[in-house]
Design a protein around this motif. Structure first.
Motif, short mmCIF file in Angstrom:
data_model
loop_
_atom_site.label_atom_id
_atom_site.label_comp_id
_atom_site.label_asym_id
_atom_site.label_seq_id
_atom_site.Cartn_x
_atom_site.Cartn_y
_atom_site.Cartn_z
N ASN A 96 9.17 -10.75 -7.91
CA ASN A 96 8.52 -11.82 -7.01
C ASN A 96 7.40 -10.97 -6.16
N SER A 97 6.64 -11.95 -5.59
CA SER A 97 5.53 -11.49 -4.71
C SER A 97 5.81 -10.53 -3.63
N THR A 98 6.86 -10.66 -2.90
CA THR A 98 7.47 -9.84 -2.05
C THR A 98 7.59 -8.36 -2.51
N PHE A 99 8.08 -8.46 -3.77
CA PHE A 99 8.31 -7.17 -4.13
C PHE A 99 7.16 -6.61 -4.77
N SER A 100 6.18 -7.33 -5.37
CA SER A 100 5.15 -6.90 -5.94
C SER A 100 4.05 -6.36 -4.80
N ASP A 101 4.15 -7.04 -3.73
CA ASP A 101 3.42 -6.28 -2.65
C ASP A 101 3.87 -4.94 -2.14
#
Ligand code: PEP
Length: 257
Positions: A200-205
């Motif tokens: 997900n994008s939180t993790f990818s950030d």
């Protein structure tokens, strides 16, 4: 904000005395843990204990260059995750291009190693990167995708929390040819998107993506200054304090900007 990680991969270099000298110089340069930059050295297995003792209490951490996926037993020549932990390793490099292309490690083996390291509580630096022929054939992104899918097969977001990715174009490793900042940034951006799609994008950030491939004092700041580059995995230039410290300094400067 993602914390920079500057890691030195000593490969099959140094001996006990020269490794100790190098470690002592780095520990003197980084006497305590730093907020903006994490510093790591990865000596050959026989010297892990000696080097861990040398940097103990400083801002320099110790990692290994490889590990086996079995927990112990009749695996002559191999080293288990618990052994690395026992001698003070915080990290292990897995899937380095020399292991993929010289030793012949497959994504399946790499995946088993990643799982074993995570299960044993040692943080993983997973290396991915394309050959020159892949790049010239326009296949860089598909090669990276395959290495990421293979290396991270069946690994949950929770398990991947302590994972670091290192983008290391094989044509730039030990060659003196460095990826341009644009080439590095484009590959890192692609890898971050891969993580967003898979997790997900939180993790990818949050996940850190290091660049490796002929990083030196004179290109470190520009490379690590790219939006998606969170540090460096350094081979040749990590073997001398006068070459490695300026790379750490470049990260310190970017972290404090
Ligand atoms: C490496 O071994 O991971 C590496 C990037 O080597 P070098 O910095 O010498 O290119």
């Amino acid at each position: 904000m993602r914390r920079f990680l500057v890691a030195g991969n000593w490969k099959m270099n140094t001996n006990r005395a020269s490794g100790q000298d190098l470690a002592a110089a780095l520990a003197e340069n980084a006497p305590a843990a730093e907020d903006g930059v994490e510093i790591l050295v990865c000596p050959p297995h026989p010297y892990l204990t000696t080097i861990a003792d040398k940097v103990s209490g400083s801002g320099v951490q110790v990692g290994a260059q490889d590990v086996y996926f079995e927990a112990g037993g009749a695996f002559t020549g191999e080293v288990a995750v618990d052994m690395l932990k026992d001698v003070g390793c915080e990290y292990v490099i897995i899937g380095h291009s020399e292991r993929r292309h010289v030793i012949g490690e497959t994504d399946e083996i790499i995946n088993r190693k990643v799982k074993a390291a995570i299960a044993g509580g040692v943080k993983v630096i997973l290396c991915v990167g394309e050959l020159l022929s892949d790049r010239e054939g326009g296949n860089t992104e598909s090669v990276l995708d395959a290495q990421m899918s293979g290396g991270l097969a069946d690994i949950s977001e929770q398990d991947a929390k302590e994972l670091v990715i290192a983008y290391e174009p094989v044509w730039a490793i030990g060659t003196g040819v460095t990826a341009s900042p644009e080439q590095a940034e484009s590959a890192h951006e692609h890898l971050r998107k891969w993580v967003a799609n898979r997790y997900n994008s939180t993790f990818s950030d949050q996940i850190r993506i290091l660049y490796g491939g002929s990083v030196k004092a004179d290109n470190a700041e520009t490379l690590m200054g790219q939006a998606n580059v969170d540090g460096a995995l350094v081979g040749g230039a990590s073997l001398k304090p006068e070459l490695f410290v300026p790379i750490i300094d470049a990260a310190r400067k970017l972290a404090s900007a």
